[in-house]
Motif scaffolding. Sequence first.
Motif, mmCIF file in Angstrom:
data_model
loop_
_atom_site.group_PDB
_atom_site.id
_atom_site.type_symbol
_atom_site.label_atom_id
_atom_site.label_comp_id
_atom_site.label_asym_id
_atom_site.label_seq_id
_atom_site.Cartn_x
_atom_site.Cartn_y
_atom_site.Cartn_z
ATOM 1 N N TYR A 122 0.804 -1.229 0.000
ATOM 2 C CA TYR A 122 0.000 0.000 0.000
ATOM 3 C C TYR A 122 0.834 1.274 0.000
ATOM 4 N N THR B 29 2.542 2.933 2.222
ATOM 5 C CA THR B 29 2.093 3.866 3.267
ATOM 6 C C THR B 29 3.106 4.980 3.539
ATOM 7 N N THR C 234 -7.514 -7.760 -0.546
ATOM 8 C CA THR C 234 -7.414 -6.846 0.600
ATOM 9 C C THR C 234 -7.608 -5.398 0.149
ATOM 10 N N ASN D 114 -6.686 -2.638 2.604
ATOM 11 C CA ASN D 114 -5.876 -1.732 3.423
ATOM 12 C C ASN D 114 -4.661 -2.462 3.964
ATOM 13 N N ASN D 115 -3.698 -1.677 4.425
ATOM 14 C CA ASN D 115 -2.414 -2.221 4.858
ATOM 15 C C ASN D 115 -2.554 -3.164 6.049
ATOM 16 N N GLU D 116 -3.506 -2.882 6.930
ATOM 17 C CA GLU D 116 -3.690 -3.697 8.127
ATOM 18 C C GLU D 116 -4.157 -5.110 7.783
ATOM 19 N N LYS D 117 -4.860 -5.255 6.666
ATOM 20 C CA LYS D 117 -5.395 -6.564 6.271
ATOM 21 C C LYS D 117 -4.535 -7.260 5.214
ATOM 22 N N ARG D 118 -3.371 -6.709 4.879
ATOM 23 C CA ARG D 118 -2.548 -7.264 3.808
ATOM 24 C C ARG D 118 -2.187 -8.725 4.092
ATOM 25 N N GLU E 151 4.426 -10.022 10.728
ATOM 26 C CA GLU E 151 5.790 -9.551 10.474
ATOM 27 C C GLU E 151 6.760 -10.710 10.243
ATOM 28 N N ASP F 38 5.641 -11.817 6.434
ATOM 29 C CA ASP F 38 5.297 -10.812 5.438
ATOM 30 C C ASP F 38 6.391 -10.666 4.392
#
Length: 274
Positions: free
Chosen positions: A10, A12, A90, A92-96, A220, A223
Motif C-alpha cells: 500500500y 504507506t 485486501t 488496506n495495509n492492516e489486512k494485507r 511480520e 510478510d
Amino acid sequence: MKAVVLAAGYGTRLQRDIEKDQNKHFKHLHGVAKALLPVGDRVLVSHWLRALTQSECIDQVFVVTNALYHEDFQLWAQEFPSVQVLNDGTRNNEKRLGAVACLQLAVNHFAVHDDVIVIGGDTLFKEDFSLRKFTERFAEVQKKSEDGNLVVTYQCKDDETSKYGILEVDSDFRVQHMKEKPLPSETHSRRACPCFYLFSRTTLPLLDVFLKEKETRPLEEKDAPGNFLSWLIARRPVYVQEVSGRFDVGNLASYTECDRYFREQLQNPDVYLI
C-alpha cells in the motif's frame, strides 16, 4: 519460466510523504501504486515488462496486487499480452496478506509448476544487471542441483547492514546464512539481498510448508519475502549473483532519486535490464 511481480503493498510511507509535501509538487502521485509510479519514460513495472519480453526468458507474468489498485493494474496490463493480474482481495495495509502469501497465492491460483522469477514491485537495478546473465547463471546453478535457487545481492555500506537482510556466502557463492538487519560488528558480510529471486520449480511447494509453520505467528514473521528466503537457505541450495546496486522506492526521497537517475543518468535505455 514464469515471473511473479509482488505489487500488493500500500506504499504507506510514500503516501504519507506525498501528503506532507507542502509544495504539492507530487500531488499527482497521490493514490498511485508504487509499481505504477512514473520512472523516467515509463512506469516502474513497465521497465521490467519490457526487459522480460525482449529477453524472451519468460512466457507469462503474474502481477499480484490488492483490491484498491486492481483496476489500475488491469488498465496498465492491456499493453502487455503476457500479463495476468491477480487481486489478493485486501483493501488496506492492516489486512494485507504479506509478500510470501501473495507469492503462494499466484503459484496456486495459476497452477505454476515452473521456475519462477520473483520481482519486488518497488525495485529496479543499476545498469550492470542483465536478465540474460541472471538466467544463464541460474542454468549453471541448476546443473549442480535441480533444487538450486538464485538471488541478487549487492554491497551495502557499513552503516546500512541494520536496514537489510545480509547474506553470508562461501567461496562458491552459495549462501550459508542470512542475518536479519545485523549490526556491522555482527557479520563480516555486506551483501544486501533485495526482493529479486529465481526459485526452482522444486522450491515452490515449500511456500505452503513455510506458511503452515508460521500460521499462528505475527504477520511480520511471514510478510517480507526475505523471511521465506532465510528459512529456505537451510533447506535448499541458494546462490548469489552480484550487481552494483539497486533502487528501492520506499519513500518520496528514494522515489525522486530513482526518477532523476532514469531521466538524467541512464546511459543505455534500449538495453536496460535485458
